[in-house]
Design a protein around this motif. Structure first.
Motif, PDB file in Angstrom:
ATOM      1  N   ARG A 174       0.830  -1.212   0.000  1.00 19.56           N
ATOM      2  CA  ARG A 174       0.000   0.000   0.000  1.00 19.56           C
ATOM      3  C   ARG A 174       0.861   1.256   0.000  1.00 19.56           C
ATOM      4  N   ARG A 175       2.045   1.176   0.607  1.00 20.05           N
ATOM      5  CA  ARG A 175       2.939   2.333   0.676  1.00 20.05           C
ATOM      6  C   ARG A 175       3.906   2.387  -0.507  1.00 20.05           C
ATOM      7  N   ARG A 176       4.062   1.297  -1.219  1.00 16.10           N
ATOM      8  CA  ARG A 176       5.113   1.119  -2.226  1.00 16.10           C
ATOM      9  C   ARG A 176       5.101   2.233  -3.280  1.00 16.10           C
ATOM     10  N   PRO A 177       6.287   2.746  -3.657  1.00 13.55           N
ATOM     11  CA  PRO A 177       6.358   3.810  -4.670  1.00 13.55           C
ATOM     12  C   PRO A 177       6.081   3.278  -6.073  1.00 13.55           C
ATOM     13  N   GLY A 178       5.858   4.216  -6.996  1.00 14.37           N
ATOM     14  CA  GLY A 178       5.767   3.870  -8.407  1.00 14.37           C
ATOM     15  C   GLY A 178       4.451   3.288  -8.862  1.00 14.37           C
ATOM     16  N   GLN A 179       3.378   3.413  -8.061  1.00 20.21           N
ATOM     17  CA  GLN A 179       2.123   2.759  -8.419  1.00 20.21           C
ATOM     18  C   GLN A 179       1.175   3.641  -9.222  1.00 20.21           C
ATOM     19  N   SER A 180       1.475   4.923  -9.348  1.00 20.88           N
ATOM     20  CA  SER A 180       0.669   5.813 -10.185  1.00 20.88           C
ATOM     21  C   SER A 180       1.520   7.021 -10.560  1.00 20.88           C
ATOM     22  N   ARG A 181       1.007   7.851 -11.444  1.00 20.71           N
ATOM     23  CA  ARG A 181       1.744   9.047 -11.859  1.00 20.71           C
ATOM     24  C   ARG A 181       1.754  10.104 -10.766  1.00 20.71           C
ATOM     25  N   PHE A 182       0.988   9.872  -9.699  1.00 23.29           N
ATOM     26  CA  PHE A 182       0.871  10.866  -8.643  1.00 23.29           C
ATOM     27  C   PHE A 182       1.880  10.666  -7.517  1.00 23.29           C
ATOM     28  N   VAL A 183       2.734   9.651  -7.636  1.00 20.14           N
ATOM     29  CA  VAL A 183       3.764   9.409  -6.626  1.00 20.14           C
ATOM     30  C   VAL A 183       5.113   9.247  -7.320  1.00 20.14           C
ATOM     31  N   THR A 184       6.179   9.174  -6.524  1.00 21.29           N
ATOM     32  CA  THR A 184       7.510   8.998  -7.096  1.00 21.29           C
ATOM     33  C   THR A 184       7.555   7.771  -7.998  1.00 21.29           C
ATOM     34  N   GLN A 185       8.332   7.876  -9.075  1.00 19.90           N
ATOM     35  CA  GLN A 185       8.448   6.768 -10.022  1.00 19.90           C
ATOM     36  C   GLN A 185       9.599   5.826  -9.684  1.00 19.90           C
ATOM     37  N   ARG A 186      10.194   6.010  -8.525  1.00 16.80           N
ATOM     38  CA  ARG A 186      11.192   5.056  -8.070  1.00 16.80           C
ATOM     39  C   ARG A 186      10.546   3.672  -7.974  1.00 16.80           C
ATOM     40  N   ARG A 187      11.187   2.669  -8.545  1.00 16.54           N
ATOM     41  CA  ARG A 187      10.617   1.327  -8.623  1.00 16.54           C
ATOM     42  C   ARG A 187      11.238   0.426  -7.558  1.00 16.54           C
ATOM     43  N   GLU A 188      10.556   0.306  -6.458  1.00 18.67           N
ATOM     44  CA  GLU A 188      11.020  -0.542  -5.368  1.00 18.67           C
ATOM     45  C   GLU A 188       9.967  -1.606  -5.074  1.00 18.67           C
TER      46      GLU A 188
END
Length: 366
Positions: A47-61
């Motif tokens: 739920r917290r993971r980055p990169g899941q939409s254009r509205f959050v950081t695109q860092r892929r972790e």
């Protein structure tokens, strides 16, 4: 660096940096016999993971958690049972891009902790801010997932209720919508999704950022948790929430609104219920009176400032005392309040779990 631990009996220590090889937590004081699965932890991290939409950081972790200690497997080979020893969890960093921060290695981002860190420690990790980066909060979410298992019947839920100048309509509140696949904002108001999307698209394309307000509600909290004066439950909830990166204020119950109304409106009146237990006719107190839980839902809100890592040039100085203009490149959340929702839930869960164990230790009840 000191002070990386919070809690008294349910005691959480986090470690790791934004651009190091890994981060994680050690939960000491978790009682033996708590049953959980890796999926219980992973679901919260996702739920917290980055990169899941254009509205959050695109860092892929991927934020894949490894539980290293403090448990034995049940017969099914999947369910873990805590042994009462420290539970250690590890999350590897796999998508660091430290070169994005090369230009600000000697510059201080206005509104960020860069200058304050250097004044205190004499040096800083410019790669994402090191420990001042919100990357560290993944470990808190992992700890919070375990904390939820400690208190029987505890349900902790959070929602984003405002973004910048835009507010939700509380008449549309729907908890079931908060984690909907079509809802990238953790908003409880379906009608607000399009409003937030248009608003944040404009902010993002302008190279800017915006803040948010998050509300966390904890239900199933037993009455009696917390202690007067120096161990108030709301005091520790507020401290936990204030420790989250970018948080600038916390309210419990009706919060600052209490100062704007009269005593007769603020008092939560009571009647005796048919089951012999008191019934509160309102919840201005947010489920806590005198620092002690009343059995009502605990309600807390926290305000998150806009991130200082933006493309819009800002006046600042560098380590050599020169005036500079700072523009932060790289991958950043245009609204850090979005992913703060599961973090806020985790910190409230940890505070309640800690007080649950402290209350049981002092009174022998719960």
């Amino acid at each position: 660096m000191s002070h990386n631990t919070f809690g008294h009996l349910f005691r959480v220590t986090t470690w790791g940096e934004s651009h190091g090889p890994a981060l994680g937590c050690v939960v000491d004081g978790c009682p033996p016999g708590i049953r959980f699965t890796r999926k219980d932890i992973q679901d919260e991290l996702d739920r917290r993971r980055p990169g899941q939409s254009r509205f959050v950081t695109q860092r892929r972790e991927p934020d894949e958690v490894k539980v290293l200690s403090g448990f034995v497997f049940d017969e099914d080979g999947e369910t873990m049972i805590t042994t009462g020893t420290p539970v250690s969890m590890l999350i590897e960093n796999v998508d660091q891009r430290s070169k994005d921060y090369g230009e600000i290695a000697r510059q201080y981002r206005p509104g960020h902790a860069d200058y304050a860190y250097e004044v205190k420690y004499g040096l800083r990790d410019h790669r994402g801010g090191g420990r001042s980066s919100a990357r560290e909060t993944a470990a808190r979410v992992a700890a919070g997932a375990l904390a939820r298992k400690v208190v029987p019947g505890l349900v902790v839920r959070g929602a984003l209720i405002s973004m910048g100048e835009k507010d939700i309509d509380r008449a549309n509140w729907n908890w079931n919508f908060v984690d909907d696949a079509e809802n990238p904002f953790f908003t409880p108001d379906p009608a607000s999704v399009a409003v937030f999307a248009d608003y944040l698209d404009g902010i993002r394309k302008a190279g800017n950022s915006v803040g948010a307000v998050i509300e966390v509600v904890a239900e199933g909290v037993p009455a009696g948790l917390g202690a007067p004066i120096y161990a108030k439950l709301d005091q520790d909830i507020a401290s936990n929430l204030m420790s989250i990166n970018a948080v600038k204020g916390v309210e419990i119950g009706n919060g600052f609104e209490a100062a704007r109304i009269t005593g007769d409106r603020n008092a939560d009146e009571m009647r005796m219920g048919n089951d012999g237990k008191p019934v509160f006719l309102s919840n201005n107190a947010g489920g806590i009176l005198g620092g002690i839980s009343t059995g009502q839902a605990i309600v807390a809100r926290f305000a998150v400032k806009p991130t200082s890592s933006i493309l819009t040039p800002r006046k600042s100085i560098d380590k050599d005392g020169n005036d500079v203009e700072v523009m932060t490149k790289g991958r950043h959340d245009p609204c850090v309040g979005i992913r703060a929702v599961p973090i806020g839930e985790a910190m409230v869960a940890c505070a309640i779990a800690d007080h649950y164990l402290r209350h049981r230790g002092q009174t022998g009840r719960v």
